[in-house]
Design a protein around this motif. Sequence first.
Motif, PDB file in Angstrom:
ATOM      1  N   THR A   1      36.122  37.509  32.227  1.00  0.00           N
ATOM      2  CA  THR A   1      36.769  37.738  30.924  1.00  0.00           C
ATOM      3  C   THR A   1      36.874  36.546  29.823  1.00  0.00           C
ATOM      4  N   GLN A   2      36.989  35.559  30.585  1.00  0.00           N
ATOM      5  CA  GLN A   2      37.031  34.314  29.599  1.00  0.00           C
ATOM      6  C   GLN A   2      35.622  34.332  28.901  1.00  0.00           C
TER       7      GLN A   2
ATOM      8  N   ASN B   1      30.959  28.336  39.032  1.00  0.00           N
ATOM      9  CA  ASN B   1      32.113  27.408  38.561  1.00  0.00           C
ATOM     10  C   ASN B   1      31.708  25.912  38.790  1.00  0.00           C
TER      11      ASN B   1
ATOM     12  N   PHE C   1      45.018  40.564  38.329  1.00  0.00           N
ATOM     13  CA  PHE C   1      43.784  40.489  39.089  1.00  0.00           C
ATOM     14  C   PHE C   1      43.874  41.728  40.344  1.00  0.00           C
TER      15      PHE C   1
ATOM     16  N   ALA D   1      37.682  39.020  43.913  1.00  0.00           N
ATOM     17  CA  ALA D   1      37.328  37.915  43.413  1.00  0.00           C
ATOM     18  C   ALA D   1      37.879  37.203  42.349  1.00  0.00           C
ATOM     19  N   GLY D   2      39.277  37.604  42.410  1.00  0.00           N
ATOM     20  CA  GLY D   2      40.141  36.977  41.249  1.00  0.00           C
ATOM     21  C   GLY D   2      39.811  37.814  40.162  1.00  0.00           C
TER      22      GLY D   2
ATOM     23  N   GLN E   1      32.582  30.908  32.890  1.00  0.00           N
ATOM     24  CA  GLN E   1      31.714  31.398  33.934  1.00  0.00           C
ATOM     25  C   GLN E   1      31.078  32.889  33.514  1.00  0.00           C
TER      26      GLN E   1
ATOM     27  N   GLU F   1      39.121  31.837  46.327  1.00  0.00           N
ATOM     28  CA  GLU F   1      38.016  31.859  47.414  1.00  0.00           C
ATOM     29  C   GLU F   1      37.125  30.705  47.152  1.00  0.00           C
TER      30      GLU F   1
ATOM     31  N   SER G   1      40.858  30.529  34.024  1.00  0.00           N
ATOM     32  CA  SER G   1      42.240  31.338  34.498  1.00  0.00           C
ATOM     33  C   SER G   1      42.769  30.071  34.929  1.00  0.00           C
TER      34      SER G   1
ATOM     35  N   TYR H   1      35.777  29.843  43.525  1.00  0.00           N
ATOM     36  CA  TYR H   1      37.244  30.108  42.458  1.00  0.00           C
ATOM     37  C   TYR H   1      38.285  29.942  43.387  1.00  0.00           C
TER      38      TYR H   1
ATOM     39  N   PHE I   1      29.238  35.881  40.686  1.00  0.00           N
ATOM     40  CA  PHE I   1      30.416  36.940  40.155  1.00  0.00           C
ATOM     41  C   PHE I   1      29.726  37.925  39.147  1.00  0.00           C
TER      42      PHE I   1
ATOM     43  N   ARG J   1      35.333  46.899  32.782  1.00  0.00           N
ATOM     44  CA  ARG J   1      35.145  47.115  34.018  1.00  0.00           C
ATOM     45  C   ARG J   1      35.973  48.620  34.607  1.00  0.00           C
TER      46      ARG J   1
END
Length: 281
Positions: A177-178, A196, A241, A124-125, A173, A70, A214, A66, A107, A132
């Motif tokens: 959230t996407q 990704n 984030f 992890a962004g 991914q 990272e 994102s 990502y 992730f 969560r």
Amino acid sequence: MKKSLKVLLLMILALGLVACGSSTTTTETTTETTTETTETADAATGSALEKIKADGKLVLGTSADYPPYEWHQIDGANDEIVGVDIEIAKAIAEHLGVALEIKDMSFDGLIAALNVGDMDMVLAGMAADEERAKVVDFSDAYNETEQVLLVREEDKDKYTSADQLNGLKIGVQLGTTQDAYANENFDAEVTALQDNNNLVMELKNKSLDVIFFSKTAAEKFAAMQDGLVVVDIGVPNEPGFSVAVKKGDTALLQEINTVIAELNANGQVEQWLDQYMKLGE
Ligand code: ARG
């Protein structure tokens, strides 16, 4: 009988995948004997923070696919996990006076791994979303980003709003959230992949029409890969984030928030974002 055999086989397969999917990098080592004695003492009295200090190391969980947060920066034989989240994690470790150990995994497994104690914190962004927040505690946010499409260059004028996505093959991914947003809001065929880099490959070979991503990460992938561009279709931002810790690790969270407040106030996060957006270009 048959069914239980199937379940068993699936479990063995899952274990195998977990074993393959994670790796560990330690930047410093502590001597076994001291660690063992302090661990027992802390188990009786202590908080996560006390244990980290006694062990002399802070374990970060992340998913290094990502950029610019990272990713694996590979230079010849040297493979290093770098990015904004890694800098923030290092700053937290430094503030606590301990070494940083990085655990890299997919992730969608991070929250469960955090909650079984495989790591002390996750960067992890990760957007601090409501679902969560029911199972982990989040720090204050260190970054905010929009959600966009990553598309092949020839399609750059094709999509201007979300309703044009109807019937398309959309990649996301897994566990992001996407992933949740696309399934709830787009009338499309949503494919969720763990990595990704594989999503980007599937977009390039036309198995996918678009990736819902994102913005900052989409921009970095577009910069690193030929023939991909970012398209804004006016979807709301995802939550900010944040760093995740196990529920109730309040002393540790307080220290993390102290560091984040400082990094936000002095513009350091922005500076790292700039720096890592440029790295490898
Ligand atoms: N921001 C998104 C989320 O919180 C995606 C994060 C993906 N992070 C990663 N390291 N692959 O769900």
